[in-house]
Design a protein around this motif. Sequence first.
Motif, PDB file in Angstrom:
ATOM      1  N   ALA A  15      24.320  60.550 -54.682  1.00  0.00           N
ATOM      2  CA  ALA A  15      24.890  62.015 -54.091  1.00  0.00           C
ATOM      3  C   ALA A  15      25.969  61.584 -53.581  1.00  0.00           C
ATOM      4  N   PRO A  45      27.140  65.325 -48.786  1.00  0.00           N
ATOM      5  CA  PRO A  45      25.697  64.991 -49.017  1.00  0.00           C
ATOM      6  C   PRO A  45      25.768  64.116 -47.671  1.00  0.00           C
ATOM      7  N   LYS A  74      17.803  67.298 -59.594  1.00  0.00           N
ATOM      8  CA  LYS A  74      18.130  65.985 -58.780  1.00  0.00           C
ATOM      9  C   LYS A  74      17.263  64.724 -59.160  1.00  0.00           C
ATOM     10  N   SER A  75      17.957  63.805 -59.047  1.00  0.00           N
ATOM     11  CA  SER A  75      17.203  62.549 -59.046  1.00  0.00           C
ATOM     12  C   SER A  75      16.243  62.347 -57.871  1.00  0.00           C
ATOM     13  N   ARG A  89      28.817  60.139 -55.567  1.00  0.00           N
ATOM     14  CA  ARG A  89      29.713  60.926 -56.579  1.00  0.00           C
ATOM     15  C   ARG A  89      30.542  61.775 -55.996  1.00  0.00           C
ATOM     16  N   MET A 135      18.872  58.837 -55.022  1.00  0.00           N
ATOM     17  CA  MET A 135      18.936  60.354 -54.507  1.00  0.00           C
ATOM     18  C   MET A 135      20.018  60.566 -53.469  1.00  0.00           C
ATOM     19  N   ASP A 136      20.046  59.843 -52.429  1.00  0.00           N
ATOM     20  CA  ASP A 136      20.964  59.911 -51.240  1.00  0.00           C
ATOM     21  C   ASP A 136      22.399  59.056 -51.513  1.00  0.00           C
TER      22      ASP A 136
END
Length: 714
Positions: free
Chosen positions: A84, A5, A668-669, A87, A80-81
């Motif tokens: 990711a 990411p 995706k969120s 995670r 989102m960023d």
Amino acid sequence: MAELPKNLAANPILARWITVHSDGRIDVRAGKVELGQGILTALAQIAADELGVGLAAVRMVPAGSGGPDEGVTAGSLSVMDSGAALRVAAANVRMRFARAAGGDDFSYARFAAAVDLEVPADPDVPLRSEAGLVGRSVERLDLPDKVFGRPRYIQDLRLPGQLYGRVVRPPSRGARLVEVTAAVPDGLTLVRDGSFLGLVGPDEATVVRGAEVLRQGTRWDEHDSLPDEEDLDKFLRAGPHETITVVDDGAAPPGGDKDGTTGARGSGAETGGSRQRGASAADSRDDHVEAVSERVVRATYSRPFVAHASMAPSCGVALWHDDGRLEVWSHSQGVHPLGRAIAAALGLEADAVRVEHVENAGCYGHNAADDAAFDAVLLARAVPGRPVQVLWSRQDELSWAPFGSAMTADVAATLSADGAISSWHYDVFSQGHMARPGYAGVPGLLAATVLGHAAEYPAAVDPPAANGYGSMRNALPGYDLPRRRVVGHRLLRSPIRSSSMRALGAFLNVFAIESAMDELAEAAGRDPLEFRLEHLSDPRGRRVLIAAAEAAGWRQPPPEGHGFGLGYARYKGTGAYCAVVAEVEAEADVRVRRLYVAIDVGRVVNPDGVRNQIEGGAVQSASWTLTERVRFDRRRVTSDTWETYPILRFSQVPRVDVTLVGGEENEKSLGAGEAAQGPTAAAIGNALAAAVGVRVRDLPLTREAVVAAIERDS
């Protein structure tokens, strides 16, 4: 091979994100900051799930110099960023511990000393498929301290030997300090550099009183520098401009010139032709929307400058060490960019400045946090070895923090014989929406403009298209429209500092587009919901529109004196889908009684967190739409108190019902923070028009504005 990411690729060393202690406690660092939006709770859920531990084992460490640099917490991109990136980082940590233990059944505490995390992340690490915490409404990590009044905010910070400082601001934009005649009270240190003036001392109350004495005993050279607040339309159109073309399918605007600058400072429809560019508001107040033979609808919509009006004034703390190192504590939304900007402003090496995040009472956008931090730095430089805390006054906060730019937008659209939109032309005039520290290659800090060697900063810029634009954010309608021309005009000179405010240009652009959609629906003789659905093929967009309408009982007639209105957008064209139905009462005053919001943010990490974000965004948008406006004369801002800059009162807050739509595991969120701003404003504007039978196109939608519109159309 998979790719990391983007935020993890920029900060690939695992130890920057996660530290495992011998007692099993796991510190997690993200480059995103807590603004009251609950982001650290959501990120903790993501990390805990991937690490395979309970939430109690995770401690979220505030953003700072030891953690990853993820830029600015903005744009509804944190889940989102950063989510990711975190995670994958957590999955890497779990994999390395599992390898050290020889299997998946292991204790983090037992192997803490044996596992080296000073290594880059592996993009091919397997991710856990089952979700334990993600998707659940867990309790917020930050709320207990706030509810019980424990020290948590930057104003509560007390460092050994701490001093207090206050800055005496110039009385107006562009003023220069001529002389100081006041005597400095005993025990206080006067700091002056050009027109920067401040006091430092050991007792906060004494410093505050001394600053007022100092304010009274100064002489300044002032001059008129601000535009006419009653004719912002002329100011915004006067230029010079940067032209930003979002899309141009080649069709000339109906009745206008090919350059698309229809110039209509209109309050309604016209049947062709174009007004002189820069025409005043009074030139077109008698226009009204109607279906004409050419099936052309024109209208102009606007908003004034808007203040952040943060609940607590900005605050900063700085410690200047004797060896030239600098420590700063700030509620900035971007601690790493702030550190680089301070270093650049003072000619220091970037690694000499360390900035740590400490929470304040909330702000979604570029308020005065960075400026307060730099004020503290300048005062701390005069007393090396002693930390200095600077707290802004309410008057300074409402007068000197960056504003959300005033904007004006022209819509010119045509309807075919069957009532479908056959062309769409849109021009928006605005200042830029980005002047955060480091913008356009300059530090961008307020106090630097009044120092002895004063900095000259360019006008605010806009984010690029890849980041969702600024002035042009959401200027491209999300509908299926032929022959589109969408162009922005960014003002290149301005005496008023503007910068990022929640949703940037999307607030006005969605208000304008969705208001025009209602006006087009009326001209076509269609129901506003059905008209939108006829022009929208995106199934997720259709789904939120239908969900909001069903929740509101769209087909039921509203009570006497009430109106229903609809607003819809997909934030930035790439983010969350949001539809809002507003119920507005407009008899003695304009009151928003209820807001029905349907939101699709993709994969939901914390449902309660999403609802909180949407409710808060809708209420803030209602306040902007109904009440807020920065007032100023030709020299200074005059709306510098809660009385002169009113915001929505608790008694005026509508009930907000939020319906979460979608959220499948494989989506995706998308982020929720700014999705409701534009649709809420549009829904309120459309509901008001339905309630009173006339349309107000210039925000805020006050009682006086409604009366003027009724008189205009009578």
